[in-house]
Design an enzyme around this catalytic site. Structure first.
Site, PDB file in Angstrom:
ATOM      1  N   PHE A  28       0.859  -1.184   0.000  1.00  0.00           N
ATOM      2  CA  PHE A  28       0.000   0.000   0.000  1.00  0.00           C
ATOM      3  C   PHE A  28       0.888   1.224   0.000  1.00  0.00           C
ATOM      4  O   PHE A  28       1.881   1.278   0.723  1.00  0.00           O
ATOM      5  CB  PHE A  28      -0.911  -0.004   1.240  1.00  0.00           C
ATOM      6  CG  PHE A  28      -1.698   1.264   1.404  1.00  0.00           C
ATOM      7  CD1 PHE A  28      -2.829   1.502   0.646  1.00  0.00           C
ATOM      8  CD2 PHE A  28      -1.305   2.226   2.323  1.00  0.00           C
ATOM      9  CE1 PHE A  28      -3.552   2.678   0.793  1.00  0.00           C
ATOM     10  CE2 PHE A  28      -2.025   3.396   2.484  1.00  0.00           C
ATOM     11  CZ  PHE A  28      -3.158   3.627   1.717  1.00  0.00           C
ATOM     12  N   GLU A 106       6.220  22.705  13.566  1.00  0.00           N
ATOM     13  CA  GLU A 106       5.088  22.130  14.284  1.00  0.00           C
ATOM     14  C   GLU A 106       4.719  22.948  15.520  1.00  0.00           C
ATOM     15  O   GLU A 106       3.540  23.111  15.826  1.00  0.00           O
ATOM     16  CB  GLU A 106       5.375  20.674  14.645  1.00  0.00           C
ATOM     17  CG  GLU A 106       5.483  19.757  13.438  1.00  0.00           C
ATOM     18  CD  GLU A 106       4.222  19.720  12.586  1.00  0.00           C
ATOM     19  OE1 GLU A 106       3.102  19.830  13.133  1.00  0.00           O
ATOM     20  OE2 GLU A 106       4.356  19.586  11.357  1.00  0.00           O
ATOM     21  N   GLY A 129       8.270  -2.894  16.145  1.00  0.00           N
ATOM     22  CA  GLY A 129       7.737  -4.165  15.665  1.00  0.00           C
ATOM     23  C   GLY A 129       7.129  -4.093  14.280  1.00  0.00           C
ATOM     24  O   GLY A 129       7.024  -5.108  13.590  1.00  0.00           O
ATOM     25  N   GLU A 152      -5.199  22.244   7.495  1.00  0.00           N
ATOM     26  CA  GLU A 152      -6.646  22.267   7.262  1.00  0.00           C
ATOM     27  C   GLU A 152      -7.389  21.124   7.934  1.00  0.00           C
ATOM     28  O   GLU A 152      -8.541  21.286   8.335  1.00  0.00           O
ATOM     29  CB  GLU A 152      -6.940  22.218   5.758  1.00  0.00           C
ATOM     30  CG  GLU A 152      -6.622  23.483   5.018  1.00  0.00           C
ATOM     31  CD  GLU A 152      -6.966  23.367   3.534  1.00  0.00           C
ATOM     32  OE1 GLU A 152      -7.503  22.323   3.113  1.00  0.00           O
ATOM     33  OE2 GLU A 152      -6.686  24.332   2.814  1.00  0.00           O
TER      34      GLU A 152
END
Length: 196
Positions: A28, A106, A129, A152
């Protein structure tokens, strides 16, 4: 930037534990996470499979006001279905981004504050893990207030706690986020060693 620590393969230390990658496939590929499935050869020669998440890394910062209060953010975390009390944090935007630059960004986005001084506390492997994520954790002092400007899709409330209040919330489980627990404990240790 913090110095990375690695397993010293040249000296053969722990060579009997090393798994060798045979092949890798992408399962993915999302905006944040990239799921991989690797075929590995175990130390005994057998073949096994390792599913893991490739993560760009992150930075976090525990801001300390001149009065010694710690700044936290409250936000809803969908995977655990609850509002958490955390220190400001976010992912590195690009490969090779300086973690300190990320921490500065941040702090500003999530709280509106800027800091004069940053102290590196640790580099934390968050979930060994199943992910390669490392998060760089800093303390920030010499704060100047500004306007909060989160992304947003971020909805964040800012709050402050004394060190004692933060420790009590760690003990009660209200602060359960690993990076935040680690940051508070390391900051308290640093402050104790400085006689503050």
């Amino acid at each position: 930037m913090a110095k990375d620590w690695e397993l010293d393969k040249n000296m053969g230390k722990d060579a009997d534990l090393i798994e060798e990658k045979v092949s890798s496939e992408d399962v993915f590929d999302g905006n944040l996470l990239h799921v991989k499935k690797d075929t590995v050869r175990l130390p005994n020669g057998n073949i096994a499979y390792r599913e893991w998440i490739k993560h760009p890394g992150a930075s976090a910062v525990v801001p300390v006001t001149p009065e010694g209060r710690l700044i936290f953010v409250r936000q809803y975390r969908y995977p655990i279905q609850q509002v958490t009390l955390e220190i400001p944090a976010g992912k590195l935007d690009a490969e090779g981004e300086d973690p300190l630059d990320c921490a500065r960004r941040e702090l500003s986005e999530e709280t509106g504050y800027q800091a004069e001084k940053y102290t590196f506390l640790t580099k934390l492997a968050t979930t060994v893990g199943f992910s390669n994520e490392f998060i760089y954790i800093y303390a920030a002092e010499g704060l100047t207030a500004g306007r909060q400007h989160p992304d947003e899709d971020e909805f964040i409330n800012v709050c402050t706690l004394t060190m004692d209040e933060a420790m009590a919330k760690i003990r009660s489980g209200e602060i359960c986020d690993a990076k935040s627990v680690t940051a508070v404990l390391l900051l308290r240790d640093l402050q104790d060693s400085q006689g503050r």
